[in-house]
Design a protein around this motif. Structure first.
Motif, PDB file in Angstrom:
ATOM      1  N   UNK A 184       2.072  13.633   7.294  1.00 25.90           N
ATOM      2  CA  UNK A 184       2.844  14.806   6.905  1.00 25.90           C
ATOM      3  C   UNK A 184       3.047  14.849   5.411  1.00 25.90           C
ATOM      4  N   UNK A 185       4.030  15.641   4.969  1.00 26.08           N
ATOM      5  CA  UNK A 185       4.305  15.739   3.553  1.00 26.08           C
ATOM      6  C   UNK A 185       3.184  16.431   2.796  1.00 26.08           C
ATOM      7  N   UNK A 186       3.357  16.599   1.497  1.00 26.04           N
ATOM      8  CA  UNK A 186       2.345  17.299   0.697  1.00 26.04           C
ATOM      9  C   UNK A 186       1.004  16.583   0.627  1.00 26.04           C
ATOM     10  N   UNK A 187       0.990  15.250   0.775  1.00 24.36           N
ATOM     11  CA  UNK A 187      -0.277  14.553   0.615  1.00 24.36           C
ATOM     12  C   UNK A 187      -0.327  13.178   1.250  1.00 24.36           C
ATOM     13  N   UNK A 188       0.335  12.986   2.384  1.00 25.78           N
ATOM     14  CA  UNK A 188       0.370  11.676   3.027  1.00 25.78           C
ATOM     15  C   UNK A 188      -0.888  11.443   3.869  1.00 25.78           C
ATOM     16  N   UNK A 189      -1.514  10.286   3.661  1.00 21.78           N
ATOM     17  CA  UNK A 189      -2.648   9.857   4.462  1.00 21.78           C
ATOM     18  C   UNK A 189      -2.390   8.436   4.951  1.00 21.78           C
ATOM     19  N   UNK A 190      -3.066   8.066   6.030  1.00 17.99           N
ATOM     20  CA  UNK A 190      -2.989   6.714   6.558  1.00 17.99           C
ATOM     21  C   UNK A 190      -4.397   6.171   6.737  1.00 17.99           C
ATOM     22  N   UNK A 191      -4.502   4.848   6.654  1.00 20.17           N
ATOM     23  CA  UNK A 191      -5.789   4.190   6.861  1.00 20.17           C
ATOM     24  C   UNK A 191      -5.703   3.289   8.075  1.00 20.17           C
ATOM     25  N   UNK A 192      -6.764   3.273   8.898  1.00 20.01           N
ATOM     26  CA  UNK A 192      -6.820   2.377  10.042  1.00 20.01           C
ATOM     27  C   UNK A 192      -7.326   1.009   9.576  1.00 20.01           C
ATOM     28  N   UNK A 193      -6.679  -0.045  10.073  1.00 22.28           N
ATOM     29  CA  UNK A 193      -7.124  -1.399   9.727  1.00 22.28           C
ATOM     30  C   UNK A 193      -7.067  -2.278  10.967  1.00 22.28           C
ATOM     31  N   UNK A 194      -7.839  -3.357  10.955  1.00 26.08           N
ATOM     32  CA  UNK A 194      -7.819  -4.308  12.066  1.00 26.08           C
ATOM     33  C   UNK A 194      -6.466  -4.987  12.205  1.00 26.08           C
ATOM     34  N   UNK A 195      -5.712  -5.069  11.103  1.00 28.20           N
ATOM     35  CA  UNK A 195      -4.383  -5.694  11.155  1.00 28.20           C
ATOM     36  C   UNK A 195      -3.430  -4.900  12.043  1.00 28.20           C
ATOM     37  N   UNK A 196      -3.692  -3.586  12.182  1.00 27.14           N
ATOM     38  CA  UNK A 196      -2.827  -2.735  13.003  1.00 27.14           C
ATOM     39  C   UNK A 196      -3.292  -2.646  14.452  1.00 27.14           C
TER      40      UNK A 196
END
Length: 204
Positions: A184-196
């Motif tokens: 959400x927000x004006x420019x929030x991104x998330x990255x997928x990682x093996x740690x998650x």
């Protein structure tokens, strides 16, 4: 537990609309298309997902009848690209609002390369690409039946390109490409990682 309740038609009452942040992070529909005159278009859409697997169907929604929707209705073809951390800035550049004859491949310094099954080229640098044929294009309506300025494009995946570096012992490794997803927000991104990563099997 206390809750913040609102009816969307009356406003959310917060500093920023939470809807996209709640329904997230969302895969990105990074779509290439071509119009009847041959002009290329490349654009990301944050409302995207997979809807069936036999045959595979993916879809994205556009706020407004944008170039991608028009092109796909004209030609019946498009490509989807996996948005990754390495290509994140280029993906973002392709989101610029420009005239229909501006080639976003050039704008984002990406290479348009011929596809194998369809006539729309795809991003050579992308590690995963789906070549798609249009199955449905729907104008969304509200619960009251009113037409909205939102369009859902559904396509059947007829060709798949995968960088072999992402395949280990015959299994595609989701986190290996470092895919990015929209929050959400004006420019929030998330990255997928093996740690998650965690596993949870469906009950038998």
């Amino acid at each position: 537990m206390t809750t913040h309740f609102y009816e969307p038609a009356n406003g959310h009452g917060l500093a920023h609309n939470p809807f996209k942040a709640i329904v997230g992070p969302r895969p990105i529909g990074w779509i290439s298309s071509r119009d009847r005159q041959g002009n290329l278009n490349l654009a990301p859409y944050s409302f995207f997902n997979a809807f069936a697997d036999a045959p595979p169907i993916i879809g994205f929604a556009s706020a407004g009848y944008k170039d991608s929707v028009r092109n796909i209705e004209q030609t019946g073809e498009f490509c989807w690209h996996l948005a990754t951390r390495a290509l994140g800035e280029a993906m973002n550049q392709s989101a610029a609002t420009v005239e229909p004859d501006v080639d976003e491949f050039d704008l984002a310094a990406l290479t348009a390369t011929p596809s194998s099954v369809i006539d729309v080229p795809h991003v050579k640098e992308a590690q995963v690409v789906f070549e798609c044929r249009l199955s449905q294009c729907l104008r969304l309506t509200s619960a009251a039946g009113e037409s909205m300025d939102n369009w859902l494009v559904l396509g059947e995946v007829v060709g798949v390109h995968i960088d072999t570096a992402l395949i280990d012992d015959g299994v595609y490794q989701t986190a290996a490409a470092r895919p990015i997803l929209r929050g959400g927000g004006p420019g929030d991104y998330f990255e997928i990682s093996n740690e998650a990563l965690f596993e949870m099997r469906r009950p038998s």
